[in-house]
Design an enzyme around this catalytic site. Structure first.
Site, PDB file in Angstrom:
ATOM      1  N   ASP A 551       0.840  -1.194   0.000  1.00 61.45           N
ATOM      2  CA  ASP A 551       0.000   0.000   0.000  1.00 61.45           C
ATOM      3  C   ASP A 551       0.875   1.244   0.000  1.00 61.45           C
ATOM      4  O   ASP A 551       2.081   1.174   0.257  1.00 61.45           O
ATOM      5  CB  ASP A 551      -0.942  -0.027   1.216  1.00 61.45           C
ATOM      6  CG  ASP A 551      -0.194  -0.197   2.524  1.00 61.45           C
ATOM      7  OD1 ASP A 551       0.526   0.746   2.906  1.00 61.45           O
ATOM      8  OD2 ASP A 551      -0.309  -1.259   3.164  1.00 61.45           O
ATOM      9  N   GLU A 631      22.534 -21.087 -18.566  1.00 63.30           N
ATOM     10  CA  GLU A 631      21.655 -20.260 -17.728  1.00 63.30           C
ATOM     11  C   GLU A 631      22.439 -19.110 -17.077  1.00 63.30           C
ATOM     12  O   GLU A 631      21.948 -17.988 -16.969  1.00 63.30           O
ATOM     13  CB  GLU A 631      20.985 -21.126 -16.651  1.00 63.30           C
ATOM     14  CG  GLU A 631      19.903 -22.026 -17.233  1.00 63.30           C
ATOM     15  CD  GLU A 631      19.429 -23.091 -16.243  1.00 63.30           C
ATOM     16  OE1 GLU A 631      18.227 -23.405 -16.258  1.00 63.30           O
ATOM     17  OE2 GLU A 631      20.258 -23.625 -15.470  1.00 63.30           O
TER      18      GLU A 631
END
Ligand code: GLA
Length: 757
Positions: A551, A631
């Site tokens: 928030d 990777e």
């Protein structure tokens, strides 16, 4: 800009694209006239007095049956008069009655932005300080001081209670903020039973309300509701804002899309229990209220005391959700997020949680640090398990003492070893939690929230500390400070892994127990403020089981928040799509993790995981020592492009091109060849000279359709070079006709780089 009419009755707030207007009427009630696209003149024409039958009239309206608060649009409605809609304020008097009658008392204004004591609030270049009661009829926006503040005081004559309605006007940003201060200037105590920070009345019109609902590991999924008669409400009673409902909602005119329609973004800048109601009343008028507290909230306001209700941020767009999103992103980045990391490139981090969980030691951390350095990362974060007796999640919370046996050294030495490799070092805390199996609990069992004589609810085997008590906050602060003062720590992950329950504070009398959950949040903010002030260069990442406390209040203290414990790239598309409406990319903690994914078991290509995570504050949540050379090479490449594209993704404009959730909020598909299995988004630099377009297939079907994308936000007249296609196209073609995507299998995705030529 704030304008007050010569007779001081008409109050107008103006931003670049919006007008907000109120009026003090003949009885001193503060009516809300208008909030929307720019207007000039007096919107009082929208006030149409009528005898509606069964609508009560204030006593001083005499025999005028057309004047009733039952239907007049209010700026701050109160329960107890004749307004029977969901009201913003419910106040109980000493005699047990709910009478309250707020009339205009005074107003003052100031250049700069007001602040709120003990609560987060957006800020401007200068604070509001030289308040004047206006004789001059307008206060003008000046560039250096990009905001103005207004305070309108209403008064209930009988109780002596005064209500300050605070407004912040951010002209360029198209934002108006509101907050409320309630002061008891009478001689008897009153009880505030319900306090909203916002009351927004619309006299007519049909609106949709979009809320962001979810659950743990699937947060902030948008859902649009057509508002009809009745009351639609969401909120939280969990003590945090919650995974379930976010304190950000959007109100929009019917059929608004990404590119058209009036939209209002409404953030409550608060991190605890909250309420939001949207009501269409008997006359098809719409009222939205929002504020802190659930139905158990009750605050005793003794004579001389003041209660401050948190800020609400209102943003407006006359041109659909994309414009709204960009105004919100800019505002949060500029006027909510603070500290040294506000504008600095956020470090690419390696977090050891999904790599090791609790199973690590000094050697393992050294090998992770070596890999992080070799791969070009900036920061190693040591997650849960480094303190007290914490071999699993049943014990140790509250004992923030370094487990030197496990680490093989002190925290200072560990941080130094990491720093010596050229990396920053970060540490996990869960300051609000306590395990029953901890030294802190054994010494102070009363520090936990518990109701006398009842067994408390356990969640993840833990209890919650009573942060409404200063000595509890101090105890945690001292422990954290000891660690932070003795090790070079650049980043803190602040976690909170359960909802509150058993609300009872030993420190408060019976008639103040309804204050505990708000006082808890004030204690939390106090500790976060101390941390920010004492360590201004510290980067704090908020977290609550992932995105359970995401928030604008937390963003004032923690510039980024771990968006979700769900690191599955395909699920993350939905979570990040929903989050993007109300929160900027910089706020979204987003990591590449291992496959099969730990939350869903899904296997997605490494490249796709990078594409998705780089639309956030980026990092890795895996054990790089287990990766293949290929990777590892991809990680190096991902970090390089993340950094090269950082200004674009973190400061540019953001566009949702194709929703991962079917049609998304649009009534018309934006992606031509529209289907459910494509997600796409775009960043465009403010200068429109560069853009990034990312797309991911969320599913695969036989005999697949060709997918097309229509791009957005480019310079209409320009030609752009797409690096990956080595081809040049006019912007008008890309934006209006669209461009086909290459064929992609399930879960494949890519990013294109566009350069204006
Ligand atoms: C929460 C967080 C995770 C991790 C664990 C540690 O679930 O969201 O990222 O920090 O706690 O216990």
């Amino acid at each position: 800009m704030i304008r007050i009419s010569e007779d001081q009755k008409l109050i107008t707030l103006e931003t670049l694209h919006s007008t907000y207007q109120m009026k003090i009427d003949q009885y001193g009630f503060l009516l809300h006239l208008y909030y929307g696209s720019k207007i000039s003149g007096d919107a009082s024409i929208l006030i149409v007095p009528r005898d509606h039958g069964f609508s009560g009239n204030p006593y001083d309206a005499g025999n005028d049956r057309t004047y009733s608060l039952d239907h007049l649009p209010q700026e701050y409605s109160v329960y107890g008069g004749a307004d029977y809609r969901s009201t913003a304020l419910e106040m109980k008097n000493e005699d047990g009655s709910y009478g309250c009658d707020l009339r205009f008392h005074s107003l003052k204004m100031s250049e700069g932005k007001y602040a709120l004591e003990g609560l987060p609030a957006s800020y401007a270049a200068n604070p509001a300080k030289d308040w004047i009661s206006p004789h001059a009829s307008s206060l003008c926006f000046s560039k250096e001081d990009n905001a103005e503040s207004l305070c309108i005081t209403l008064r209930d004559k009988v109780s002596g209670v005064e209500v300050d309605l605070l407004y912040g006007v951010f002209y360029e940003e198209d934002v108006i903020t509101r907050a409320v201060r309630i002061r008891n200037n009478g001689s008897d105590p009153v009880r505030l039973e319900h306090v909203s920070s916002l009351n927004l009345d619309y006299s007519y019109g049909a609106y949709d309300l979009t809320i962001f609902h979810g659950r743990h590991v699937m947060e902030r999924l948008p859902q649009k509701h057509a508002l009809g008669h009745g009351i639609f409400s969401i909120g939280s009673s969990r003590g945090t804002t919650s995974h379930q409902y976010n304190p950000f909602v959007m109100l929009s005119t019917k059929n608004a899309t990404e590119d058209a329609g009036e939209c209002y973004g409404i953030h409550l800048m608060y991190s605890g229990n909250f309420h939001m109601t949207a009501e269409m009343d008997q006359f098809k008028q719409t009222r939205l209220t929002m504020g802190a507290g659930d139905s158990t909230f009750s605050w005793k306001l003794s004579a001389g005391e003041t209660f401050t209700a948190p800020e609400v941020i209102l943003s407006y767009s006359e041109a659909g959700f994309s414009t709204l999103t960009n105004r919100i992103h800019n505002f949060i980045n500029k006027s909510v997020i603070r500290g040294g990391w506000k504008t600095k490139m956020r470090p690419v981090l390696l977090n050891n949680w999904e790599a090791t969980y609790f199973d690590f030691n000094g050697d393992k951390l050294s090998s992770l640090a070596d890999s992080a350095r070799d791969l070009g990362m900036d920061l190693l974060v040591l997650d849960d398990g480094w303190f007290g007796k914490r071999e699993g999640d049943t014990s140790g919370l509250g004992d923030w003492k370094v487990n030197t046996d496990k680490l093989g050294c002190s925290m200072g030495e560990l941080a130094k070893a990491v720093n010596d490799r050229g990396l920053l070092f970060g540490l996990w805390f869960e300051p609000e939690a306590i395990s029953e199996d901890s030294d802190l609990y054994r010494a102070h069992p009363d520090y936990a929230l518990k109701i006398h004589g009842r067994d408390p609810v356990r969640s993840r085997f833990q209890l919650v500390l009573d942060f409404s008590r200063k000595e509890v906050v101090d105890c945690i602060w001292e422990q954290m400070k000891e660690i932070l003062d003795n090790a070079h720590i650049s980043y803190v992950k602040w976690d909170m892994n359960r909802s509150l329950s058993d609300l009872y504070s030993k420190a408060l009398p019976a008639d103040r127990q309804g204050e505990v959950s708000h006082r808890y949040v004030l204690g939390l903010y106090e500790l976060l403020e101390r941390l920010n002030r004492t360590y201004p260069d510290l980067l704090i990442e908020g977290c609550s089981g992932g995105g359970g406390r995401f928030d604008a209040g937390m963003l004032y203290y923690t510039p980024q928040i771990w968006c979700s414990d769900n690191t599955d790239a395909i699920n993350r598309l939905e979570i990040q799509y929903g989050t993007s409406f109300g929160y900027p990319i910089s706020a979204v903690g987003s990591h590449v993790s291992a496959v099969p994914n730990h939350q869903t078991g899904r296997i997605t290509p490494f490249h796709t995981r990078g594409v998705v995570a780089s639309a956030g504050s980026f990092g890795y949540e895996l054990d790089p020592t287990l990766l293949s050379d290929e990777e590892k090479a991809q990680i190096r490449e991902q970090i390089k492009s993340f950094k090269q594209d950082y200004a674009l993704s973190h400061e540019g404009d953001y566009f949702r091109l194709a929703s991962p959730m079917g049609q998304g909020l649009d009534c018309l598909p934006n992606a031509l060849g529209y289907d459910d299995d494509l997600s796409a988004w775009q960043f465009v630099s403010k200068e429109q000279d560069r853009a990034l377009v990312s797309f991911v297939m969320t599913d695969a079907k036989g005999n697949p359709l060709t997918r097309f994308l229509r791009l957005k936000g480019l310079d209409q007249e320009a030609i752009y070079h797409i690096e990956e296609l080595d081809a040049d196209y006019p912007a008008s073609l890309l934006m209006n006709a669209g461009i086909p995507l290459p064929f992609l299998g399930a879960y494949e995705g890519d990013t294109w780089h566009l350069q204006r030529i």
